[in-house]
Design a protein around this motif. Sequence first.
Motif, mmCIF file in Angstrom:
data_model
loop_
_atom_site.group_PDB
_atom_site.id
_atom_site.type_symbol
_atom_site.label_atom_id
_atom_site.label_comp_id
_atom_site.label_asym_id
_atom_site.label_seq_id
_atom_site.Cartn_x
_atom_site.Cartn_y
_atom_site.Cartn_z
ATOM 1 N N ASP A 1 26.932 38.319 38.242
ATOM 2 C CA ASP A 1 27.910 38.383 36.930
ATOM 3 C C ASP A 1 29.192 39.134 37.267
ATOM 4 O O ASP A 1 30.344 38.575 36.815
ATOM 5 C CB ASP A 1 27.320 39.201 35.885
ATOM 6 C CG ASP A 1 26.244 38.468 35.133
ATOM 7 O OD1 ASP A 1 25.928 37.294 35.195
ATOM 8 O OD2 ASP A 1 25.300 38.872 34.425
ATOM 9 N N THR A 2 29.234 40.044 38.227
ATOM 10 C CA THR A 2 30.500 40.897 38.394
ATOM 11 C C THR A 2 31.256 39.949 39.348
ATOM 12 O O THR A 2 32.269 39.852 39.118
ATOM 13 C CB THR A 2 29.823 41.986 39.323
ATOM 14 O OG1 THR A 2 29.193 42.951 38.681
ATOM 15 C CG2 THR A 2 31.196 42.586 39.894
ATOM 16 N N THR B 1 39.289 28.309 39.247
ATOM 17 C CA THR B 1 40.100 28.765 38.269
ATOM 18 C C THR B 1 41.462 29.643 39.407
ATOM 19 O O THR B 1 42.534 29.282 38.782
ATOM 20 C CB THR B 1 39.505 29.887 37.499
ATOM 21 O OG1 THR B 1 38.577 29.484 36.670
ATOM 22 C CG2 THR B 1 40.349 30.943 36.732
ATOM 23 N N ILE B 2 41.099 30.037 40.234
ATOM 24 C CA ILE B 2 42.112 30.792 41.050
ATOM 25 C C ILE B 2 42.810 29.795 41.943
ATOM 26 O O ILE B 2 44.172 29.995 41.942
ATOM 27 C CB ILE B 2 41.474 31.599 41.929
ATOM 28 C CG1 ILE B 2 40.579 32.879 41.669
ATOM 29 C CG2 ILE B 2 42.513 32.408 42.960
ATOM 30 C CD1 ILE B 2 39.758 33.649 42.573
ATOM 31 N N LEU B 3 42.271 28.607 42.363
ATOM 32 C CA LEU B 3 43.104 27.590 42.905
ATOM 33 C C LEU B 3 44.202 26.950 41.987
ATOM 34 O O LEU B 3 45.174 26.534 42.440
ATOM 35 C CB LEU B 3 41.911 26.452 43.536
ATOM 36 C CG LEU B 3 41.312 26.998 44.875
ATOM 37 C CD1 LEU B 3 40.384 26.032 45.416
ATOM 38 C CD2 LEU B 3 42.272 27.563 45.921
ATOM 39 N N GLU C 1 46.563 36.725 46.436
ATOM 40 C CA GLU C 1 45.627 38.085 46.724
ATOM 41 C C GLU C 1 44.496 38.262 45.960
ATOM 42 O O GLU C 1 43.763 38.903 46.331
ATOM 43 C CB GLU C 1 46.816 39.189 46.188
ATOM 44 C CG GLU C 1 48.032 39.322 47.317
ATOM 45 C CD GLU C 1 48.923 40.589 46.995
ATOM 46 O OE1 GLU C 1 48.666 41.356 46.083
ATOM 47 O OE2 GLU C 1 50.305 40.421 47.017
ATOM 48 N N ALA C 2 44.761 37.366 44.510
ATOM 49 C CA ALA C 2 43.381 37.665 43.706
ATOM 50 C C ALA C 2 42.187 36.820 44.205
ATOM 51 O O ALA C 2 41.223 37.099 44.340
ATOM 52 C CB ALA C 2 43.691 37.074 42.403
ATOM 53 N N LEU C 3 42.549 35.741 45.108
ATOM 54 C CA LEU C 3 41.485 34.856 45.817
ATOM 55 C C LEU C 3 40.985 35.902 47.075
ATOM 56 O O LEU C 3 39.805 35.903 47.194
ATOM 57 C CB LEU C 3 42.287 33.692 46.496
ATOM 58 C CG LEU C 3 41.259 32.759 47.187
ATOM 59 C CD1 LEU C 3 40.143 32.187 46.452
ATOM 60 C CD2 LEU C 3 42.082 31.565 47.866
ATOM 61 N N ARG D 1 40.313 38.080 35.476
ATOM 62 C CA ARG D 1 40.665 39.544 35.418
ATOM 63 C C ARG D 1 41.706 39.815 36.686
ATOM 64 O O ARG D 1 42.608 40.336 36.632
ATOM 65 C CB ARG D 1 39.734 40.586 35.318
ATOM 66 C CG ARG D 1 40.266 42.117 35.327
ATOM 67 C CD ARG D 1 38.973 42.950 35.041
ATOM 68 N NE ARG D 1 38.018 42.839 36.033
ATOM 69 C CZ ARG D 1 36.873 42.534 35.965
ATOM 70 N NH1 ARG D 1 36.630 41.683 34.946
ATOM 71 N NH2 ARG D 1 35.894 42.443 36.811
ATOM 72 N N LEU D 2 41.436 39.173 37.776
ATOM 73 C CA LEU D 2 41.976 39.365 39.094
ATOM 74 C C LEU D 2 43.362 38.793 38.834
ATOM 75 O O LEU D 2 44.338 39.342 39.354
ATOM 76 C CB LEU D 2 41.202 39.167 40.346
ATOM 77 C CG LEU D 2 40.062 40.003 40.575
ATOM 78 C CD1 LEU D 2 39.263 39.067 41.813
ATOM 79 C CD2 LEU D 2 40.574 41.299 41.175
ATOM 80 N N LEU D 3 43.426 37.578 38.609
ATOM 81 C CA LEU D 3 44.643 36.844 38.201
ATOM 82 C C LEU D 3 45.540 37.396 37.156
ATOM 83 O O LEU D 3 46.609 37.068 37.284
ATOM 84 C CB LEU D 3 44.242 35.359 37.804
ATOM 85 C CG LEU D 3 43.940 34.483 38.622
ATOM 86 C CD1 LEU D 3 42.860 33.285 38.167
ATOM 87 C CD2 LEU D 3 44.664 34.154 39.864
#
Length: 200
Positions: A80-81, A143-145, A97-99, A88-90
Amino acid sequence: MTPTHPAPDDPCGPGRPLRADARRNRERIVSAARAAFIASGGAVPLDDIAREAGVGIGTLYRHFPTREALVEAVYAGELDTVTDSARRLLAELPPDEALRTWMERYARFAAAKHGTIDTLRAGWAAGRITAPTRERVTAEIRTILVAGAESGALRADVDPEDVTTLLLGTFQATATGAPGRRVEPLLALIVDALRPGAPR
């Protein structure tokens, strides 16, 4: 977030929320177990985990009647984490950097899972753990890509499933011994390969 599998019975009784002190005890036990599994694998004695958590062994067993229940709780919490953190990181970091930060969190999850994989396989086989781990991980990578492609920080031609495969191969190859120190440099290489202008 919907739990990844049913939580073990709590000392307040079925259907009742944990008291604040019981919730803190449970969180301390899971945290201590997570650290112990990363450091020593799943064979660490439950007495040692209870001692590190600052609770009695009876308290540990009230929350987690079996070693399997504790292992599965650590796994569910770590998953879950990892899978709740991409957006949140984005919001806090540029996509590349989030990736990288997200991959480091995923690496810690993989390290915690390695020492308990036999127990987890039994849970999967018995149907106690039903979360589609790979699918959830790949969804976060996607999501990050997507955000990275929109900002120009990451390539737009990468299949998220390929990135998942690269990560799983990295974690498997560095699971034990000295190669574990190579995880961070390898993650850096993966992120570099995902930047615009990297060889295709």
